[in-house]
Motif scaffolding. Sequence first.
Motif, short mmCIF file in Angstrom:
data_model
loop_
_atom_site.label_atom_id
_atom_site.label_comp_id
_atom_site.label_asym_id
_atom_site.label_seq_id
_atom_site.Cartn_x
_atom_site.Cartn_y
_atom_site.Cartn_z
N ILE A 106 -1.44 -6.45 -6.30
CA ILE A 106 -1.43 -6.93 -4.91
C ILE A 106 -0.72 -5.93 -4.00
O ILE A 106 -1.19 -5.66 -2.89
CB ILE A 106 -0.78 -8.33 -4.82
CG1 ILE A 106 -1.64 -9.36 -5.56
CG2 ILE A 106 -0.57 -8.75 -3.38
CD1 ILE A 106 -3.04 -9.52 -5.00
N ARG A 107 0.35 -5.35 -4.45
CA ARG A 107 1.07 -4.37 -3.64
C ARG A 107 0.18 -3.16 -3.34
O ARG A 107 0.10 -2.68 -2.21
CB ARG A 107 2.35 -3.93 -4.35
CG ARG A 107 3.25 -3.10 -3.47
CD ARG A 107 4.55 -2.79 -4.14
NE ARG A 107 5.24 -4.03 -4.47
CZ ARG A 107 6.13 -4.15 -5.45
NH1 ARG A 107 6.47 -3.11 -6.18
NH2 ARG A 107 6.71 -5.30 -5.70
N SER A 108 -0.53 -2.67 -4.35
CA SER A 108 -1.46 -1.55 -4.14
C SER A 108 -2.59 -1.94 -3.21
O SER A 108 -3.02 -1.15 -2.37
CB SER A 108 -2.05 -1.09 -5.47
OG SER A 108 -1.07 -0.52 -6.28
N LEU A 109 -3.06 -3.16 -3.35
CA LEU A 109 -4.14 -3.65 -2.50
C LEU A 109 -3.70 -3.67 -1.04
O LEU A 109 -4.43 -3.19 -0.16
CB LEU A 109 -4.58 -5.05 -2.95
CG LEU A 109 -5.70 -5.69 -2.15
CD1 LEU A 109 -6.97 -4.86 -2.21
CD2 LEU A 109 -5.96 -7.10 -2.67
N TYR A 110 -2.52 -4.19 -0.77
CA TYR A 110 -2.01 -4.20 0.61
C TYR A 110 -1.83 -2.77 1.13
O TYR A 110 -2.16 -2.47 2.27
CB TYR A 110 -0.68 -4.95 0.70
CG TYR A 110 -0.86 -6.43 0.88
CD1 TYR A 110 -1.35 -6.94 2.09
CD2 TYR A 110 -0.54 -7.32 -0.13
CE1 TYR A 110 -1.54 -8.29 2.26
CE2 TYR A 110 -0.72 -8.68 0.04
CZ TYR A 110 -1.22 -9.16 1.23
OH TYR A 110 -1.41 -10.51 1.41
N ARG A 111 -1.30 -1.89 0.30
CA ARG A 111 -1.11 -0.50 0.71
C ARG A 111 -2.46 0.13 1.08
O ARG A 111 -2.58 0.77 2.13
CB ARG A 111 -0.45 0.27 -0.43
CG ARG A 111 0.07 1.62 -0.06
CD ARG A 111 0.84 2.30 -1.20
NE ARG A 111 1.94 1.47 -1.68
CZ ARG A 111 2.10 1.10 -2.94
NH1 ARG A 111 1.26 1.49 -3.88
NH2 ARG A 111 3.12 0.34 -3.31
N CYS A 112 -3.46 -0.09 0.26
CA CYS A 112 -4.79 0.46 0.52
C CYS A 112 -5.40 -0.14 1.79
O CYS A 112 -6.01 0.57 2.60
CB CYS A 112 -5.72 0.19 -0.66
SG CYS A 112 -5.21 1.05 -2.16
N LEU A 113 -5.26 -1.45 1.96
CA LEU A 113 -5.80 -2.11 3.16
C LEU A 113 -5.15 -1.58 4.43
O LEU A 113 -5.84 -1.29 5.41
CB LEU A 113 -5.61 -3.62 3.07
CG LEU A 113 -6.56 -4.38 2.17
CD1 LEU A 113 -6.15 -5.86 2.09
CD2 LEU A 113 -8.00 -4.26 2.65
N ILE A 114 -3.85 -1.46 4.42
CA ILE A 114 -3.14 -1.00 5.63
C ILE A 114 -3.51 0.44 5.96
O ILE A 114 -3.78 0.77 7.12
CB ILE A 114 -1.62 -1.20 5.47
CG1 ILE A 114 -1.30 -2.70 5.48
CG2 ILE A 114 -0.85 -0.46 6.56
CD1 ILE A 114 0.11 -3.05 5.06
N ILE A 115 -3.57 1.29 4.96
CA ILE A 115 -3.96 2.69 5.21
C ILE A 115 -5.40 2.75 5.72
O ILE A 115 -5.70 3.48 6.67
CB ILE A 115 -3.77 3.55 3.94
CG1 ILE A 115 -2.29 3.70 3.62
CG2 ILE A 115 -4.42 4.92 4.11
CD1 ILE A 115 -2.00 4.31 2.27
N ALA A 116 -6.29 1.97 5.11
CA ALA A 116 -7.68 1.95 5.55
C ALA A 116 -7.80 1.41 6.98
O ALA A 116 -8.58 1.93 7.78
CB ALA A 116 -8.53 1.12 4.59
N MET A 117 -7.03 0.38 7.30
CA MET A 117 -7.06 -0.18 8.66
C MET A 117 -6.59 0.86 9.68
O MET A 117 -7.20 1.01 10.74
CB MET A 117 -6.18 -1.43 8.75
CG MET A 117 -6.77 -2.62 8.09
SD MET A 117 -5.61 -4.01 8.22
CE MET A 117 -6.45 -5.22 7.24
N LEU A 118 -5.51 1.53 9.38
CA LEU A 118 -5.01 2.56 10.30
C LEU A 118 -6.02 3.71 10.43
O LEU A 118 -6.30 4.18 11.54
CB LEU A 118 -3.66 3.08 9.83
CG LEU A 118 -2.50 2.08 9.93
CD1 LEU A 118 -1.25 2.64 9.25
CD2 LEU A 118 -2.21 1.71 11.37
#
Length: 189
Positions: A106-118
């Motif tokens: 889940i931590r990696s998923l959030y990291r990936c989502l936030i980077i992708a969103m930015l």
Amino acid sequence: MLSKKPLLLLINSAMFLGIGIVLPFFTGQIPQIGSMLLPMHIPVFLCGLICGWQYGLAVGFILPLMRSLLFGMPPLYPTAISMAFELATYGFLSGLLFSKARWQCIRSLYRCLIIAMLGGRLVWGITQAFLLGLGENAFSLYAFLTGAFLNAIPGILLQLILIPAIMLALHKTHLMPFSSSKNSISNNG
């Protein structure tokens, strides 16, 4: 990934494309709500995460253009064109970063989502500036910050809640198995 079989990945990508076409109808009656909840973004993120970056990139690029040509929403110029590059970036970055993550949790998923969103919002801003020009009467920093972040806060929050919940549900029901050595998804990570 669901499977490495190309036909299954293509079918799943088509499903995400279909969801992306239909989902905005739930908010489409009030365009301000749709632009705040960002309904086309969710299936693109999921496609990148589940099917891989190649499919996420393709679905992300095709979706707003197809929806514009079929239904006139979003307007083709400049909205659908800039959204095509934005959503392609979402599908590409979320899929690539999550597949390359040391641990799929889940931590990696959030990291990936936030980077992708930015990254996607940055690409959207660059595309808007290219299409509309820069300056007082064209695309400004204020327009970028308002369109990319301030107006999108409800959609960003929805994505940060819904996408990890869906991914966790897929893992727990064994519909999306990960390899046990480096790629196990869990609540902590």
